[in-house]
Design a protein around this motif. Structure first.
Motif, mmCIF file in Angstrom:
data_model
loop_
_atom_site.group_PDB
_atom_site.id
_atom_site.type_symbol
_atom_site.label_atom_id
_atom_site.label_comp_id
_atom_site.label_asym_id
_atom_site.label_seq_id
_atom_site.Cartn_x
_atom_site.Cartn_y
_atom_site.Cartn_z
ATOM 1 N N TYR A 177 -4.362 -8.483 16.108
ATOM 2 C CA TYR A 177 -4.478 -7.918 17.461
ATOM 3 C C TYR A 177 -3.136 -7.537 18.070
ATOM 4 N N THR A 178 -2.039 -8.110 17.571
ATOM 5 C CA THR A 178 -0.724 -7.789 18.137
ATOM 6 C C THR A 178 -0.101 -6.554 17.500
ATOM 7 N N ALA A 179 -0.702 -6.055 16.419
ATOM 8 C CA ALA A 179 -0.093 -4.952 15.671
ATOM 9 C C ALA A 179 -0.743 -3.618 16.020
ATOM 10 N N PRO A 180 -0.003 -2.507 15.929
ATOM 11 C CA PRO A 180 -0.612 -1.180 16.084
ATOM 12 C C PRO A 180 -1.720 -0.985 15.056
ATOM 13 N N ARG A 181 -2.727 -0.171 15.414
ATOM 14 C CA ARG A 181 -3.915 -0.045 14.567
ATOM 15 C C ARG A 181 -3.573 0.414 13.150
ATOM 16 N N ALA A 182 -2.712 1.388 13.020
ATOM 17 C CA ALA A 182 -2.362 1.901 11.690
ATOM 18 C C ALA A 182 -1.693 0.829 10.843
ATOM 19 N N GLN A 183 -0.809 0.068 11.475
ATOM 20 C CA GLN A 183 -0.130 -1.008 10.748
ATOM 21 C C GLN A 183 -1.125 -2.087 10.356
ATOM 22 N N ALA A 184 -2.052 -2.423 11.255
ATOM 23 C CA ALA A 184 -3.041 -3.448 10.959
ATOM 24 C C ALA A 184 -3.918 -3.042 9.782
ATOM 25 N N GLN A 185 -4.295 -1.769 9.723
ATOM 26 C CA GLN A 185 -5.123 -1.292 8.614
ATOM 27 C C GLN A 185 -4.375 -1.385 7.297
ATOM 28 N N GLN A 186 -3.098 -1.048 7.328
ATOM 29 C CA GLN A 186 -2.272 -1.138 6.125
ATOM 30 C C GLN A 186 -2.130 -2.592 5.675
ATOM 31 N N THR A 187 -1.927 -3.483 6.647
ATOM 32 C CA THR A 187 -1.799 -4.897 6.324
ATOM 33 C C THR A 187 -3.099 -5.451 5.771
ATOM 34 N N MET A 188 -4.231 -5.002 6.304
ATOM 35 C CA MET A 188 -5.524 -5.463 5.808
ATOM 36 C C MET A 188 -5.691 -5.107 4.329
ATOM 37 N N GLU A 189 -5.253 -3.914 3.954
ATOM 38 C CA GLU A 189 -5.334 -3.518 2.548
ATOM 39 C C GLU A 189 -4.474 -4.433 1.686
ATOM 40 N N HIS A 190 -3.313 -4.829 2.202
ATOM 41 C CA HIS A 190 -2.454 -5.779 1.479
ATOM 42 C C HIS A 190 -3.148 -7.131 1.342
ATOM 43 N N VAL A 191 -3.810 -7.590 2.399
ATOM 44 C CA VAL A 191 -4.529 -8.864 2.345
ATOM 45 C C VAL A 191 -5.656 -8.793 1.323
ATOM 46 N N TYR A 192 -6.388 -7.705 1.316
ATOM 47 C CA TYR A 192 -7.480 -7.552 0.353
ATOM 48 C C TYR A 192 -6.960 -7.509 -1.082
ATOM 49 N N ALA A 193 -5.796 -6.911 -1.277
ATOM 50 C CA ALA A 193 -5.204 -6.879 -2.619
ATOM 51 C C ALA A 193 -4.776 -8.274 -3.060
ATOM 52 N N MET A 194 -4.299 -9.059 -2.109
ATOM 53 C CA MET A 194 -3.853 -10.421 -2.421
ATOM 54 C C MET A 194 -5.030 -11.362 -2.647
ATOM 55 N N PHE A 195 -6.109 -11.163 -1.868
ATOM 56 C CA PHE A 195 -7.291 -12.013 -1.955
ATOM 57 C C PHE A 195 -8.525 -11.134 -2.179
ATOM 58 N N PRO A 196 -8.764 -10.700 -3.413
ATOM 59 C CA PRO A 196 -9.876 -9.779 -3.681
ATOM 60 C C PRO A 196 -11.236 -10.291 -3.227
ATOM 61 N N VAL A 197 -11.431 -11.598 -3.220
ATOM 62 C CA VAL A 197 -12.725 -12.140 -2.803
ATOM 63 C C VAL A 197 -13.025 -11.788 -1.348
ATOM 64 N N LEU A 198 -11.990 -11.639 -0.535
ATOM 65 C CA LEU A 198 -12.213 -11.284 0.868
ATOM 66 C C LEU A 198 -12.734 -9.851 0.989
ATOM 67 N N ARG A 199 -12.261 -8.972 0.130
ATOM 68 C CA ARG A 199 -12.788 -7.607 0.146
ATOM 69 C C ARG A 199 -14.276 -7.614 -0.249
ATOM 70 N N GLU A 200 -14.589 -8.414 -1.272
ATOM 71 C CA GLU A 200 -15.966 -8.502 -1.738
ATOM 72 C C GLU A 200 -16.902 -9.038 -0.651
ATOM 73 N N ARG A 201 -16.394 -9.964 0.164
ATOM 74 C CA ARG A 201 -17.225 -10.620 1.181
ATOM 75 C C ARG A 201 -16.962 -10.097 2.590
ATOM 76 N N ARG A 202 -16.294 -8.957 2.714
ATOM 77 C CA ARG A 202 -15.801 -8.535 4.033
ATOM 78 C C ARG A 202 -16.910 -8.321 5.053
ATOM 79 N N ARG A 203 -18.120 -7.987 4.632
ATOM 80 C CA ARG A 203 -19.223 -7.763 5.569
ATOM 81 C C ARG A 203 -20.035 -9.018 5.827
ATOM 82 N N GLY A 204 -19.737 -10.097 5.118
ATOM 83 C CA GLY A 204 -20.490 -11.333 5.292
ATOM 84 C C GLY A 204 -19.871 -12.248 6.328
ATOM 85 N N ALA A 205 -20.663 -13.191 6.836
ATOM 86 C CA ALA A 205 -20.172 -14.141 7.830
ATOM 87 C C ALA A 205 -19.131 -15.067 7.221
#
Length: 238
Positions: free
Chosen positions: A102-130
């Motif tokens: 929430y503290t980051a600009p939207r474009a930066q946050a989206q880029q960081t999210m892709e980095h997080v998903y690359a680091m933790f692939p299971v989170l990408r797989e479960r991203r729509r789940g609770a």
């Protein structure tokens, strides 16, 4: 770099942290060991601005942060991953990550999210789940990912392996080492001293609210009092 100097924290008349000094440098893991009640979690919470500091200094990149509001400390580049993970169980995995950025600009946050998903692939797989449907280890990875969303310079981790199945502990602590290797400074409270020492560069030992040992992980392994307290007498001859 995070620098803690002569930190003192009290709960009423009880002094929980008594003059603790420590530091965490970029690309390094500083492990904090100590028995229950030694002041480990209180130290982290005080650094993050969640409990009042009675006296002492905390500097982030040379700038003092004592007295700053927690959300401003996050903006300054320091984030706490609390004990017990504290994910927002009803929200999806991706919604948890969005809140972390929430503290980051939207474009930066989206880029960081892709980095997080690359680091933790299971989170990408479960991203729509609770988030509440994730296993304990997966929730810990989500807690790491949520913290990474703010692009921190320093991360405080409070008992990251607590309550996890043994098979998950090494994976979680391996992720801690990977985050440090990316250039983040990590100050880590960890109950599993033996595995913690495998990923640590530096060690601080607390007892009764005071720092009683500072040194490298190698020095901690050869220091008799540290070994006896956290690894057992057998390690002295192992």
């Amino acid at each position: 770099m995070l620098e803690i100097e002569d930190l003192r924290v009290s709960y009423g008349s009880v002094e929980a942290v008594r003059g603790v000094s420590a530091r965490a440098s970029e690309g390094r893991v500083t492990l904090v060991l100590g028995a229950n009640g030694a002041g480990k979690s209180t130290t982290l919470r005080a650094v993050a601005g969640l409990v009042p500091v009675r006296s002492g200094e905390v500097r982030l990149g040379g700038a003092p942060i004592v007295g700053r509001a927690p959300h401003r400390i996050v903006r300054d580049g320091l984030v706490l991953v609390p004990e017990g993970r504290r994910v927002f169980a009803p929200l999806t995995v991706e919604e948890n990550l969005v809140l972390g950025g929430y503290t980051a600009p939207r474009a930066q946050a989206q880029q960081t999210m892709e980095h997080v998903y690359a680091m933790f692939p299971v989170l990408r797989e479960r991203r729509r789940g609770a988030a509440g449907l994730l296993s304990g280890g997966e929730q810990q990875m989500l807690a790491f990912g949520r913290a990474l969303m703010s692009s921190p310079r320093v991360m405080l981790l409070d008992e990251p392996s607590m309550g996890l199945a043994p098979a998950m502990v090494e994976s979680v602590l391996g992720a801690v080492r990977e985050m440090a290797d990316s250039g983040i400074a990590l100050l880590v409270v960890e109950q599993n001293a033996e595995l913690g020492l495998e990923i640590a560069d530096d060690v601080v030992v607390l007892a009764r609210g005071e720092a009683v040992f500072h040194g490298s992980a190698a020095e901690a392994r050869s220091h008799a009092s540290v070994v006896r307290a956290f690894l057992g007498d057998a390690a002295l001859t192992g």
